[in-house]
Design an enzyme around this catalytic site. Sequence first.
Site, PDB file in Angstrom:
ATOM      1  N   CYS A  96       0.955  -1.098  -0.195  1.00  0.00           N
ATOM      2  CA  CYS A  96      -0.270   0.098   0.120  1.00  0.00           C
ATOM      3  C   CYS A  96       0.667   1.546  -0.161  1.00  0.00           C
ATOM      4  O   CYS A  96       1.479   1.544   1.033  1.00  0.00           O
ATOM      5  CB  CYS A  96      -1.206  -0.517   0.672  1.00  0.00           C
ATOM      6  SG  CYS A  96      -1.659   1.186   1.599  1.00  0.00           S
ATOM      7  N   CYS A 103       0.654   3.838   2.812  1.00  0.00           N
ATOM      8  CA  CYS A 103       0.241   3.171   3.898  1.00  0.00           C
ATOM      9  C   CYS A 103       2.324   3.520   4.535  1.00  0.00           C
ATOM     10  O   CYS A 103       2.888   3.793   4.956  1.00  0.00           O
ATOM     11  CB  CYS A 103       0.822   1.269   4.480  1.00  0.00           C
ATOM     12  SG  CYS A 103      -1.312   1.339   3.817  1.00  0.00           S
TER      13      CYS A 103
END
Length: 104
Positions: free
Chosen positions: A32, A35
């Site tokens: 991600c 993230c």
Amino acid sequence: PMSVTKLNAQSFDQEVLHSNKPVLVDFYADWCGPCKMLSPVVEEIAGESDAYRVCKINVDDAPEIAARYRVMSIPTLAYIKNGTVVEKSVGLKSKEGILDLMGK
């Protein structure tokens, strides 16, 4: 100052629900992008105070924990006090936004 504690499904309840301090949990995954951008901010917050704990959990490794907290997209931050989620936010957030979420 503390650093970020990496959790797994086995350690989650002990580290978060039974913590004597509020816990900021970062739900993330290695693939991600947002993230990865959030991670250094979370690390910085972890190092600033020992009034709270900061933990991260990989949703791919612990899907049951992600499901329990209804994490539909990541990154999701959950601020948990006494085993209860008091605040939750989804997506990339500024450091100020996160501290705000934590009532700091």
